[in-house]
Scaffold this motif. Structure first.
Motif, PDB file in Angstrom:
ATOM      1  N   MET A  76      46.009  44.978  32.917  1.00  0.00           N
ATOM      2  CA  MET A  76      45.145  45.217  34.077  1.00  0.00           C
ATOM      3  C   MET A  76      45.778  44.675  35.349  1.00  0.00           C
ATOM      4  N   ASN A  77      45.536  45.365  36.476  1.00  0.00           N
ATOM      5  CA  ASN A  77      46.234  44.961  37.697  1.00  0.00           C
ATOM      6  C   ASN A  77      45.328  44.477  38.815  1.00  0.00           C
ATOM      7  N   PHE A  78      44.021  44.411  38.566  1.00  0.00           N
ATOM      8  CA  PHE A  78      43.159  43.863  39.614  1.00  0.00           C
ATOM      9  C   PHE A  78      42.610  42.514  39.190  1.00  0.00           C
ATOM     10  N   VAL A  79      42.514  41.605  40.162  1.00  0.00           N
ATOM     11  CA  VAL A  79      41.972  40.277  39.883  1.00  0.00           C
ATOM     12  C   VAL A  79      40.559  40.419  39.319  1.00  0.00           C
ATOM     13  N   GLU A  80      39.777  41.349  39.899  1.00  0.00           N
ATOM     14  CA  GLU A  80      38.374  41.529  39.498  1.00  0.00           C
ATOM     15  C   GLU A  80      38.217  41.759  37.996  1.00  0.00           C
ATOM     16  N   PRO A 124      42.473  52.673  36.514  1.00  0.00           N
ATOM     17  CA  PRO A 124      41.636  52.496  37.707  1.00  0.00           C
ATOM     18  C   PRO A 124      40.188  52.156  37.356  1.00  0.00           C
ATOM     19  N   GLU A 125      39.691  52.629  36.206  1.00  0.00           N
ATOM     20  CA  GLU A 125      38.296  52.379  35.818  1.00  0.00           C
ATOM     21  C   GLU A 125      38.003  50.907  35.537  1.00  0.00           C
ATOM     22  N   GLN A 126      38.997  50.041  35.567  1.00  0.00           N
ATOM     23  CA  GLN A 126      38.762  48.616  35.287  1.00  0.00           C
ATOM     24  C   GLN A 126      37.760  47.985  36.259  1.00  0.00           C
ATOM     25  N   LEU A 127      37.492  48.666  37.384  1.00  0.00           N
ATOM     26  CA  LEU A 127      36.621  48.065  38.391  1.00  0.00           C
ATOM     27  C   LEU A 127      35.153  48.448  38.227  1.00  0.00           C
ATOM     28  N   SER A 128      34.849  49.368  37.299  1.00  0.00           N
ATOM     29  CA  SER A 128      33.453  49.809  37.199  1.00  0.00           C
ATOM     30  C   SER A 128      32.846  49.470  35.841  1.00  0.00           C
ATOM     31  N   ALA A 129      31.498  49.433  35.826  1.00  0.00           N
ATOM     32  CA  ALA A 129      30.797  49.162  34.569  1.00  0.00           C
ATOM     33  C   ALA A 129      31.041  50.306  33.583  1.00  0.00           C
ATOM     34  N   GLU A 130      31.141  51.530  34.083  1.00  0.00           N
ATOM     35  CA  GLU A 130      31.409  52.672  33.194  1.00  0.00           C
ATOM     36  C   GLU A 130      32.784  52.516  32.549  1.00  0.00           C
ATOM     37  N   GLY A 131      33.711  51.995  33.350  1.00  0.00           N
ATOM     38  CA  GLY A 131      35.065  51.772  32.822  1.00  0.00           C
ATOM     39  C   GLY A 131      35.038  50.769  31.679  1.00  0.00           C
ATOM     40  N   ALA A 132      34.226  49.710  31.861  1.00  0.00           N
ATOM     41  CA  ALA A 132      34.125  48.698  30.803  1.00  0.00           C
ATOM     42  C   ALA A 132      33.505  49.314  29.551  1.00  0.00           C
ATOM     43  N   ASP A 133      32.501  50.181  29.738  1.00  0.00           N
ATOM     44  CA  ASP A 133      31.880  50.860  28.581  1.00  0.00           C
ATOM     45  C   ASP A 133      32.909  51.695  27.839  1.00  0.00           C
ATOM     46  N   LEU A 134      33.672  52.433  28.625  1.00  0.00           N
ATOM     47  CA  LEU A 134      34.685  53.298  28.021  1.00  0.00           C
ATOM     48  C   LEU A 134      35.703  52.458  27.245  1.00  0.00           C
ATOM     49  N   SER A 135      36.082  51.333  27.847  1.00  0.00           N
ATOM     50  CA  SER A 135      37.043  50.454  27.192  1.00  0.00           C
ATOM     51  C   SER A 135      36.488  49.982  25.836  1.00  0.00           C
ATOM     52  N   GLY A 184      39.411  40.489  35.574  1.00  0.00           N
ATOM     53  CA  GLY A 184      39.368  39.267  34.773  1.00  0.00           C
ATOM     54  C   GLY A 184      38.012  38.594  34.820  1.00  0.00           C
ATOM     55  N   PHE A 185      37.130  39.089  35.691  1.00  0.00           N
ATOM     56  CA  PHE A 185      35.846  38.392  35.889  1.00  0.00           C
ATOM     57  C   PHE A 185      34.633  39.324  35.917  1.00  0.00           C
ATOM     58  N   ASN A 186      34.851  40.635  35.996  1.00  0.00           N
ATOM     59  CA  ASN A 186      33.714  41.546  36.194  1.00  0.00           C
ATOM     60  C   ASN A 186      33.113  42.070  34.889  1.00  0.00           C
ATOM     61  N   GLY A 187      33.536  41.533  33.768  1.00  0.00           N
ATOM     62  CA  GLY A 187      32.987  41.997  32.489  1.00  0.00           C
ATOM     63  C   GLY A 187      34.005  42.819  31.707  1.00  0.00           C
ATOM     64  N   PHE A 188      34.953  43.414  32.415  1.00  0.00           N
ATOM     65  CA  PHE A 188      35.964  44.225  31.729  1.00  0.00           C
ATOM     66  C   PHE A 188      36.726  43.372  30.711  1.00  0.00           C
TER      67      PHE A 188
END
Ligand code: GAL
Length: 732
Positions: free
Chosen positions: A346-350, A315-326, A352-356
């Motif tokens: 990953m299961n959200f379109v976002e 679920p964290e794929q949508l947040s900047a903190e999630g990207a940091d953790l990744s 692929g484009f939000n930095g994650f």
């Protein structure tokens, strides 16, 4: 599984939370030398700990390892292929040595690299010798060096050549430790523009996702059951497996090495935000470093492993903190193994484009084929693959009319039509994924959800709230919520999935042949569906489909042609939607380049006449590990499977054998697997047999069904030299 705690002679020595991780404990200090020692293990799998069936108890192997006081550290070897072509290979080796004595030690370290017994190319070993290696008292040291091999037999799916590296430590001329590691020589990389390369050759990932259970045998490790699953997948043409969503048993990776499968080794289904009440999130912060390290250190020498997946649909794929953790998790993986990329599904379109997308080396998308083009355009440097694809659902041998992809036309009585047109809201037919893969050849391939049916998640009859996690929009959410609500009000409708290309027993559904036609284009195969026993449909529209790699197919009903069709662009199945049923014979004739290529026939069968028993192997090991899978088939007078048969078969055993489990592949079958009887489901059932402990005289399975003659099948013991290979379970 899971939260294990271990005591030796009453002393608590340690434990581990995550039930899928391997760990080792040094119990030396607690042992009574020369006396009786008691090891006690407590396990506790909390309720609501997972979205699928985890199994329970001590479900994987435990080994006792007796080592020397000066030794190679457990899992302390790393072997990386730095370069390999047909003429030579350069290997980078790293070995960690440990001295648990109170004296400094100087060691001679000898390493021999030689082809393993399973490798065809027989060449002499290559040796490396490193004298005077100092390891201080109660300390460790790491030795790093290179080795060159001539004419290496490289590892790849078609020729899974393996090598053994044997490390011998000597002190004052006497051996103090000997340690073996099995590995493979191969190079690989992902390229954003052209996909995946193995040994310099572009290799499309023809993959499936698999959960770890073994159907009616449950989740407990059984090497033969795993091997059988892999054999069936290989026959379909699969060359890759994503072990969703957790590290597999080590024996399973040994099999993938030996049988030539490419593997994505995955850590978990969630990070800090859980999906179920007692999911991995409850231990994430305290355990993730240890779990990642355990996975990578244990599995890094397996040539089959091509990617490390740090998570699924996080679920964290949508947040900047999630990207940091990744990014942090990727760094942890790289500290243990930088020779492979890190990925996630990953299961959200976002995402692929939000930095994650920049936080992984290879981006995996679940069910987003229509976004591949946009991803490639925006992320020209990031390799992409379908980490979960299709999620088509079907019940083996069930067909409903009229034929369409609509829910009301595809679902009936807790079964799903096998015309392979139905899928949940987040998913697609196999064909849609094929089309987008073909339109975007830089996509490295796909991992179909799933190869086999598994225990749990009986979507589309699933009332689990976690299905909502797949909603991509508010309207999606409403539809999924309404379905969940509907099923929550019903009694337990089903207990296992409908996603499998192969059912819970290992019987092939129609979809098996659709994937086979794509993944083994040279196989002369034509598959016709549905079956042709529809006495109630005479004169009614009964569409026929054909799965084949042929480029033209002509269909005949009772000798009359129903038309010859040519494969269109992005078309993966041949359809005759206007067929009116009449009993008799369907014949499909496939052509390639205008030449007759392959053909198949489907006949209306007579009524049930006999029970046929077919063992996958009639001789099995008598070692309490090996099993025989016996297919129970109801046939007519000509030996044809009676395709709608649901009769009860009861079993008896004469001799020193036992029935471990029975099932029929019907996801809505709620009877226990441990039984002496089973209804056939559309003509088929399965009995899994084993020898009684310490016995090896032949035994006989007797199958009975009302109105049919009894059937018998005898199982014998393999000669001792052919018994299941003990070395399959390599403790290292
Ligand atoms: C995905 C999920 C899988 C499985 C699948 C069913 O979203 O990652 O574990 O639930 O859906 O379609």
């Amino acid at each position: 599984m899971s939260n294990s705690a271990v005591w030796v002679n009453g002393i608590h020595v340690g434990g581990w939370a995550y039930g899928y991780s391997s760990y080792a404990l040094d119990i030396t200090r607690c042992l009574t030398v020369g006396g009786i020692n008691v090891i006690a293990i407590r396990l506790e799998n909390y309720p609501e700990s997972s979205r699928w069936y985890t199994g329970g108890g001590l479900y994987r192997n435990v080994w006792l390892r007796k080592t020397k006081r000066i030794r190679v550290v457990h899992q302390g070897v790393r072997i990386v292929t730095q370069y390999a072509d047909a003429r030579k290979a350069i290997l980078a080796l790293e070995v960690e040595l440990e001295n648990t004595t109170n004296d400094d030690a100087t060691l001679d370290v000898a390493v021999e690299v030689r082809p393993s017994d399973t490798t065809e190319a027989r060449s002499p070993g290559t040796c490396h010798h490193q004298p005077n290696v100092s390891v201080a008292a109660t300390d460790k040291t790491v030795l790093e060096f290179e080795m060159q091999l001539k004419s290496p037999a490289r590892w790849e799916p078609g020729s899974p050549n393996l090598y053994v590296a044997e490390f011998v430590l000597e002190r004052y001329g006497a051996e103090v430790d000997r340690y073996e590691v099995v590995f493979g020589i191969r190079t690989m990389h992902f390229d954003a523009r052209s996909g995946f390369f193995l040994n310099g050759r572009r290799t499309k990932l023809q993959g499936v996702c698999l959960h770890h259970d073994l159907g009616p045998l449950g989740a407990a490790v059984n090497p033969r059951a795993m091997e059988r699953q892999l054999e069936i997948l290989r026959e379909m043409g699969a060359n890759a497996i994503r072990c969703s969503h957790n590290p597999p048993a080590p024996e399973w990776l040994d099999l993938c090495d030996r049988m030539g499968f490419l593997v994505i080794d995955e850590l978990t289904d969630c990070w800090r935000e859980g999906k179920k009440r007692n999911d991995y999130h409850s231990v994430f912060d305290s355990w993730v470093v240890k779990d990642l390290r355990s996975m990578v250190r244990r599995d890094r020498n397996h040539p089959c492993v091509i990617l490390w997946s740090i998570g699924n649909e996080i679920p964290e794929q949508l947040s900047a903190e999630g990207a940091d953790l990744s990014s942090q998790l990727r760094a942890m993986v790289r500290a243990e193994d930088s020779s492979r990329g890190v990925t996630a599904g990953m299961n959200f379109v976002e995402s692929g484009f939000n930095g994650f997308q920049h936080t992984v080396d290879v981006f995996g998308w679940n069910y987003k084929p229509s976004h591949y083009g946009k991803f490639i355009e925006h992320n020209p440097g990031i390799p992409l693959y379908g980490s979960e694809t299709s999620s088509c659902v079907s019940s083996r041998g069930e067909y409903f009319f009229p034929v369409s992809g609509r829910r009301e036309d595809c679902l009936s009585g807790y079964q799903v039509s096998s015309y392979d047109l139905y899928y949940p809201h987040w998913a697609t037919t196999p064909d849609v994924e094929f089309e987008h893969q073909d339109r975007h050849p830089s996509v490295a391939g796909e991992f179909v959800w799933t190869g086999f049916d598994y225990l749990g998640e009986p979507t589309p009859y699933n009332d689990d709230q976690t299905n909502l996690l797949n909603a991509q929009s508010e309207s999606d959410r409403k539809i999924i919520a309404a379905e969940i609500d509907m099923h929550a009000r019903e009694p337990m409708p089903a207990r296992s999935s409908y996603f499998g290309i192969v059912d819970l027993c290992g019987f092939r559904k129609d979809r098996f042949y659709l994937y086979q036609s794509r993944w083994r284009p040279d196989l002369r195969m034509v598959h016709i569906l549905p079956h042709w026993n529809w006495p109630e449909r005479v004169g009614e529209l009964t569409p026929v489909q054909v799965y084949t790699a042929a480029d033209e197919v002509e269909l005949f009903l009772n000798g009359e042609t129903l038309g010859r069709k040519r494969r269109g662009a992005y078309s993966y199945r041949f359809r005759w939607d206007e067929v009116r049923y009449e009993p008799g014979e369907l014949r499909a004739v496939g052509y390639k380049d205008g030449e007759l290529w392959a053909e198949a026939v489907r006949r209306t069968t007579g009524s049930a006449c006999a029970i046929e028993l077919l063992a996958d192997r009639a001789d099995i090991g008598s070692d309490n590990d090996d099993v025989a899978f016996v297919t129970v088939k109801i046939v007519d007078k000509d030996g044809l499977l009676v395709p709608r048969e649901k009769s009860l078969v009861t079993f008896e055993i004469a001799g020193p054998g036992k029935i471990l489990a029975v099932d029929n592949g019907d996801p809505s079958r709620l009877e226990p697997f441990y039984a002496q009887e089973c209804r056939v489901f559309n003509g088929l059932a399965l009995a899994v047999l084993q020898f009684e402990p310490d016995r090896n005289e032949p035994f006989t399975l007797i199958a009975k069904s009302s109105g049919l003659p009894d059937a018998r099948l005898t199982i014998s013991a393999l000669s001792p030299s052919l018994q299941l290979d003990e070395t399959l379970c390599i403790p290292g």
